[in-house]
Motif scaffolding. Structure first.
Motif, PDB file in Angstrom:
ATOM      1  N   VAL A  46       0.955  -1.271   0.012  1.00 30.94           N
ATOM      2  CA  VAL A  46       0.008  -0.023   0.100  1.00 30.94           C
ATOM      3  C   VAL A  46       0.676   1.219   0.043  1.00 30.94           C
ATOM      4  O   VAL A  46       1.731   1.391   0.845  1.00 30.94           O
ATOM      5  N   THR A  47       0.399   2.170  -0.935  1.00 34.56           N
ATOM      6  CA  THR A  47       1.236   3.370  -0.826  1.00 34.56           C
ATOM      7  C   THR A  47       0.648   4.420  -0.516  1.00 34.56           C
ATOM      8  O   THR A  47       1.195   5.723  -0.171  1.00 34.56           O
ATOM      9  N   SER A  48      -0.934   4.501  -0.415  1.00 36.72           N
ATOM     10  CA  SER A  48      -1.617   5.576   0.082  1.00 36.72           C
ATOM     11  C   SER A  48      -2.798   5.021   0.876  1.00 36.72           C
ATOM     12  O   SER A  48      -3.268   4.110   0.579  1.00 36.72           O
ATOM     13  N   ILE A  49      -3.063   6.009   2.000  1.00 32.13           N
ATOM     14  CA  ILE A  49      -4.246   5.599   2.729  1.00 32.13           C
ATOM     15  C   ILE A  49      -5.201   6.769   2.641  1.00 32.13           C
ATOM     16  O   ILE A  49      -4.903   7.837   2.820  1.00 32.13           O
ATOM     17  N   GLY A  50      -6.362   6.304   2.093  1.00 32.50           N
ATOM     18  CA  GLY A  50      -7.342   7.351   1.534  1.00 32.50           C
ATOM     19  C   GLY A  50      -8.186   8.315   2.431  1.00 32.50           C
ATOM     20  O   GLY A  50      -8.161   7.982   3.680  1.00 32.50           O
ATOM     21  N   TYR A  51      -8.806   9.347   2.098  1.00 33.36           N
ATOM     22  CA  TYR A  51      -9.505   9.967   2.937  1.00 33.36           C
ATOM     23  C   TYR A  51     -10.480   9.250   3.747  1.00 33.36           C
ATOM     24  O   TYR A  51     -11.229   8.474   3.109  1.00 33.36           O
ATOM     25  N   SER A  52     -10.350   9.505   4.879  1.00 30.84           N
ATOM     26  CA  SER A  52     -11.380   8.759   5.922  1.00 30.84           C
ATOM     27  C   SER A  52     -11.209   7.517   5.912  1.00 30.84           C
ATOM     28  O   SER A  52     -12.460   6.688   6.303  1.00 30.84           O
ATOM     29  N   ALA A  53     -10.256   6.917   5.312  1.00 29.63           N
ATOM     30  CA  ALA A  53     -10.284   5.345   5.396  1.00 29.63           C
ATOM     31  C   ALA A  53     -10.669   4.558   6.524  1.00 29.63           C
ATOM     32  O   ALA A  53     -11.395   3.477   6.365  1.00 29.63           O
ATOM     33  N   PHE A  54     -10.197   5.162   7.766  1.00 25.44           N
ATOM     34  CA  PHE A  54     -10.421   4.388   9.124  1.00 25.44           C
ATOM     35  C   PHE A  54     -11.072   5.455  10.071  1.00 25.44           C
ATOM     36  O   PHE A  54     -10.988   5.029  11.306  1.00 25.44           O
ATOM     37  N   SER A  55     -11.640   6.415   9.431  1.00 25.62           N
ATOM     38  CA  SER A  55     -12.456   7.746  10.363  1.00 25.62           C
ATOM     39  C   SER A  55     -13.696   6.755  11.055  1.00 25.62           C
ATOM     40  O   SER A  55     -14.303   6.036  10.694  1.00 25.62           O
ATOM     41  N   GLY A  56     -13.668   7.272  12.455  1.00 21.47           N
ATOM     42  CA  GLY A  56     -14.866   6.525  13.284  1.00 21.47           C
ATOM     43  C   GLY A  56     -14.662   5.211  13.691  1.00 21.47           C
ATOM     44  O   GLY A  56     -15.453   4.579  14.402  1.00 21.47           O
ATOM     45  N   CYS A  57     -13.398   4.713  13.628  1.00 16.49           N
ATOM     46  CA  CYS A  57     -13.025   3.391  14.159  1.00 16.49           C
ATOM     47  C   CYS A  57     -12.752   3.586  15.598  1.00 16.49           C
ATOM     48  O   CYS A  57     -11.542   3.446  15.974  1.00 16.49           O
ATOM     49  N   THR A  58     -13.667   3.706  16.289  1.00 22.19           N
ATOM     50  CA  THR A  58     -13.596   3.977  17.707  1.00 22.19           C
ATOM     51  C   THR A  58     -13.069   2.967  18.582  1.00 22.19           C
ATOM     52  O   THR A  58     -12.441   3.170  19.931  1.00 22.19           O
ATOM     53  N   SER A  59     -12.888   1.805  18.169  1.00 15.10           N
ATOM     54  CA  SER A  59     -12.178   0.527  18.995  1.00 15.10           C
ATOM     55  C   SER A  59     -10.776   0.550  18.663  1.00 15.10           C
ATOM     56  O   SER A  59     -10.120  -0.477  19.136  1.00 15.10           O
ATOM     57  N   LEU A  60     -10.330   0.999  17.499  1.00 14.38           N
ATOM     58  CA  LEU A  60      -8.997   0.839  16.881  1.00 14.38           C
ATOM     59  C   LEU A  60      -8.004   1.328  17.851  1.00 14.38           C
ATOM     60  O   LEU A  60      -7.972   2.374  18.255  1.00 14.38           O
ATOM     61  N   THR A  61      -7.258   0.448  18.546  1.00 15.85           N
ATOM     62  CA  THR A  61      -5.968   0.529  19.395  1.00 15.85           C
ATOM     63  C   THR A  61      -4.776   0.633  18.949  1.00 15.85           C
ATOM     64  O   THR A  61      -3.828   1.603  19.525  1.00 15.85           O
ATOM     65  N   SER A  62      -4.614  -0.051  17.995  1.00 15.17           N
ATOM     66  CA  SER A  62      -3.117  -0.051  17.123  1.00 15.17           C
ATOM     67  C   SER A  62      -3.356  -0.273  15.634  1.00 15.17           C
ATOM     68  O   SER A  62      -4.153  -0.803  15.140  1.00 15.17           O
ATOM     69  N   ILE A  63      -2.442   0.189  15.197  1.00 11.82           N
ATOM     70  CA  ILE A  63      -2.565   0.241  13.788  1.00 11.82           C
ATOM     71  C   ILE A  63      -0.788   0.215  12.987  1.00 11.82           C
ATOM     72  O   ILE A  63       0.104   0.827  13.841  1.00 11.82           O
ATOM     73  N   THR A  64      -0.716  -0.913  12.180  1.00  8.43           N
ATOM     74  CA  THR A  64       0.825  -0.633  11.414  1.00  8.43           C
ATOM     75  C   THR A  64       0.732  -0.102  10.087  1.00  8.43           C
ATOM     76  O   THR A  64       0.041  -0.616   9.317  1.00  8.43           O
ATOM     77  N   ILE A  65       1.496   0.790  10.133  1.00 11.50           N
ATOM     78  CA  ILE A  65       1.770   1.569   8.615  1.00 11.50           C
ATOM     79  C   ILE A  65       2.934   1.181   8.198  1.00 11.50           C
ATOM     80  O   ILE A  65       3.987   1.454   8.621  1.00 11.50           O
ATOM     81  N   PRO A  66       2.970   0.450   6.892  1.00  7.40           N
ATOM     82  CA  PRO A  66       4.293  -0.097   6.315  1.00  7.40           C
ATOM     83  C   PRO A  66       5.140   1.135   5.727  1.00  7.40           C
ATOM     84  O   PRO A  66       4.640   2.287   5.545  1.00  7.40           O
ATOM     85  N   ASN A  67       6.528   0.827   5.518  1.00 12.33           N
ATOM     86  CA  ASN A  67       7.440   1.677   4.721  1.00 12.33           C
ATOM     87  C   ASN A  67       6.887   2.151   3.569  1.00 12.33           C
ATOM     88  O   ASN A  67       7.306   2.990   3.207  1.00 12.33           O
ATOM     89  N   SER A  68       5.967   1.250   2.733  1.00 11.63           N
ATOM     90  CA  SER A  68       5.544   1.550   1.513  1.00 11.63           C
ATOM     91  C   SER A  68       4.827   2.837   1.358  1.00 11.63           C
ATOM     92  O   SER A  68       4.546   3.450   0.358  1.00 11.63           O
ATOM     93  N   VAL A  69       4.217   3.409   2.382  1.00 10.41           N
ATOM     94  CA  VAL A  69       3.156   4.304   2.422  1.00 10.41           C
ATOM     95  C   VAL A  69       3.938   5.594   2.266  1.00 10.41           C
ATOM     96  O   VAL A  69       4.830   6.058   3.160  1.00 10.41           O
ATOM     97  N   THR A  70       3.406   6.637   1.348  1.00  8.34           N
ATOM     98  CA  THR A  70       4.056   7.792   1.113  1.00  8.34           C
ATOM     99  C   THR A  70       3.018   8.803   1.257  1.00  8.34           C
ATOM    100  O   THR A  70       3.501  10.091   1.658  1.00  8.34           O
ATOM    101  N   SER A  71       1.790   8.702   1.431  1.00  8.71           N
ATOM    102  CA  SER A  71       0.729   9.644   1.790  1.00  8.71           C
ATOM    103  C   SER A  71      -0.322   9.188   2.655  1.00  8.71           C
ATOM    104  O   SER A  71      -0.726   8.027   2.551  1.00  8.71           O
ATOM    105  N   ILE A  72      -0.845  10.348   3.717  1.00  4.48           N
ATOM    106  CA  ILE A  72      -1.478   9.724   4.623  1.00  4.48           C
ATOM    107  C   ILE A  72      -2.766  10.820   4.266  1.00  4.48           C
ATOM    108  O   ILE A  72      -2.530  12.113   4.496  1.00  4.48           O
TER     109      ILE A  72
END
Length: 610
Positions: free
Chosen positions: A509-535
């Motif tokens: 994955v190179t990009s994480i889109g607009y509001s991709a995980f917005s409102g995920c109120t129970s999300l405690t952790s997330i791993t973003i890989p080195n391939s991502v260039t834009s959030i």
């Protein structure tokens, strides 16, 4: 609906522009000559010298205007006389009269009868339109065609005889001939136009509650409740019984081979109908809005069911589609809200768009192995449908095909499917699990949005893209595995997945889109890989349980409010240097309402102003 106003206007313009065609009448003689021996009227045949070759009488200028044609024949261009009776001559100036021109007798309101000679071969469009006093006419055997609107509005016409060489009767040819009680159509006629006899209500002869109609397009009057078609009827034309609101039943003979478009549209009192084995096709909108229709038998001879054929037949509870049918048209059974079950035969290869949309009582359906495609919205809003098996023959499932099937608990998608289309299962709020086969390469926009009971899903390694809002609003989804093959996570892909506790974004994955995980109120952790260039903006907005985040050093942009309202985010780590952090394009308020006070970089910290 025909453009009657424009026809009238055009006729007036033509009559007004004909050379010498004014309303100044020099002679009201109707041109009829009486044979002393037979005492019968006959047509004149005027030579070059204007003398009749039959009786020797001179040509009286009684109001007919002629135009010479390239084949040295004459056309009746216009009539400017006021006689009640007109006898068109066989010849004029020594040449035959072969046609009656466009609008030639338009609005000749005094005309009560006319004799057309054997020399005439065609009656043009609107030739006698609105001749409101014309009572009868005989069309000779020489005539081969009757044009559109030829006798439209001849409201006093009671009978007509059509010669045996006529092959076509134009659209609306006798429309509005409300006094017409009888007509003889010869076997030579191969084409009867749309609305040819529309409004000819007296052509329906009612005896003991049974009405008989011929094979033309015709309107019913409100008194007609039961119809039996004549045994020689070969087809039911387009709009034939449209809006016959009092019609409760009809008997169709075996001679009928086709039921035209809109044939029984809005026959709101029609309760049952039997289609004979001779019928091969049911036209578009054939039984559209027949809301009282409770049952219908489709014979084995039928090969196609047209678009919207049974649209909103809300009282229809069951129907058997025979093995002869190969296609079910778009919206064929749209909003048949009383339909509880249906069997689709093995002969069917395609199910059209909206074919069973809003069939709210449909509890089960079997799709045979012959079907290769399921159209857009084919089963959307089938609220009572609990399960469905899609056979391996199906290669495409249309957009929103099963959207809002709120009772659907499980579904099997075959290996033949390569993409999950947009909205395919959107709003299936009781769907608890689904298996996506290995052949699928893309999950479309809103594909599983608001599947509130879906707890887990495995996305196979063949998938390369997850569409806009693909899993948005899946409030029971606790975990999901995204394979390394995925290169993009689009806007709102997992927004408002309120039970999702953790997620690993793969290295592709190179990009994480607009509001991709917005409102995920129970999300405690997330791993973003080195391939991502834009959030993108609001990517993790409102993830109120997220406590820490690690941002790779290849990120070049962080959108507005990307981590806004992450009220538990106390730790932000950047894997690059302070200089690299400062080089990142940072949107407004990317860290609004975040408790972390700084970003920990590899060579120092950067204070946050949030």
């Amino acid at each position: 609906m025909k453009k009657r106003f424009w026809m009238l206007l055009l006729c007036l313009l033509i009559c007004a522009t004909v050379v010498g065609c004014s309303k100044e009448t020099t002679n009201d003689d109707d041109g009829v000559v009486t044979d002393d021996q037979s005492n019968k009227a006959h047509s004149h045949a005027y030579g070059i010298d204007d003398k009749c070759e039959i009786c020797g009488e001179s040509y009286p200028d009684f109001g007919l205007e002629f135009e010479i044609q390239s084949d040295m024949t004459y056309k009746v261009e216009c009539y400017i006389g006021t006689s009640e009776k007109v006898n068109i001559p066989v010849k004029y100036k020594g040449f035959p009269v072969t046609s009656i021109g466009f609008g030639a007798f338009f609005e000749c309101s005094n005309l009560t009868s006319i004799t057309i000679p054997e020399s005439v071969i065609s009656i043009s469009n609107s030739a006698f339109m609105d001749c409101s006093s014309l009572t009868s006419i005989t069309i000779p055997n020489s005539v081969t065609s009757i044009g559109d609107f030829a006798f439209d509005g001849c409201s006093s016409l009671t009978s007509i005889t059509i010669g045996n060489k006529v092959t076509s009767i134009g659209d609306s040819a006798f429309d509005g001939c409300s006094s017409l009680t009888s007509i003889t159509i010869p076997n030579s006629v191969t084409n009867i136009g749309n609305d040819a006899f529309s409004g000819c209500t007296k052509l329906i002869q009612t005896e003991n509650g049974v009405s008989y109609v011929d094979k033309w397009v015709i309107d019913c009057d409100e008194s007609v409740t039961t119809v039996t078609l004549r045994d020689d009827t070969v087809g039911i034309g387009d709009d034939a019984f449209e809006s016959c609101s009092s019609l409760t039943s009809i008997t169709i003979p075996n001679s009928v081979t086709s039921i035209g478009d809109d044939a029984f549209e809005s026959c709101s009192s029609l309760t049952s109908i039997t289609i004979p084995n001779s019928v091969t096709s049911i036209g578009d909108d054939a039984f559209f809005l027949c809301r009282s229709l409770t049952s219908i038998t489709i014979p084995d001879s039928v090969t196609s069911i047209g678009d919207s054929a049974f649209y909103e037949c809300s009282s229809l509870t069951s129907i058997t589609i025979p093995n002869s049918v190969t296609s079910i048209g778009d919206s064929a059974f749209f909003q048949c809200s009383g339909l509880t079950s249906i069997t689709i035969p093995n002969s069917v290869t395609s199910i059209g768009d909206d074919a069973f949309c809003l069939c709210r009582s449909l509890t089960s359906i079997t799709i045979p192995d012959s079907v290769t495609s399921i159209g857009d919205d084919a089963f959307s809003f089938c609220n009572s449908l609990t399960s469905i098996t899609i056979p391996g023959s199906v290669t495409s499932i249309g957009d929103d095909a099963f959207s809002m099937c709120i009772s659907l608990t499980s579904i099997t998608i075959p290996n033949s499917i390569t993409s999950i289309s947009s909205g395919a299962f959107s709003g299936c709020e009781n769907l608890t699990s689904i298996m996506i086969p290995n052949g699928v390469t893309s999950i479309g926009d809103d594909a599983f949005s608001f599947c509130n009971s879906l707890t887990s899903i495995t996305i196979p390694g063949s998938v390369t893209s997850i569409g806009y809002a693909a899993f948005s609003g899946c409030t029971s989804l606790t975990n999901i595995t995204i394979p390394n093959s995925v290169t993009s996570i689009n806007e709102y892909a997992f927004s408002d997945c309120t039970s999702l506790t953790s997620i690993t974004i793969p290295n592709g994955v190179t990009s994480i889109g607009y509001s991709a995980f917005s409102g995920c109120t129970s999300l405690t952790s997330i791993t973003i890989p080195n391939s991502v260039t834009s959030i993108d903006s609001q990517a993790f907005y409102g993830c109120s349980s997220l406590t820490s985040i690690r941002i790779p050093n290849d990120v070049t942009s962080i959108g507005s409010q990307a981590f806004g309202d992450c009220s538990s985010l106390t730790s932000i780590t950047f894997q690059g240097t302070v200089a690299e952090w400062n080089a990142i394009t940072q949107g407004n308020y990317w860290d609004s309402n975040v408790p972390a006070t700084n970003v920990v970089c590899s060579n120092g910290n950067v204070s946050l102003e949030n």
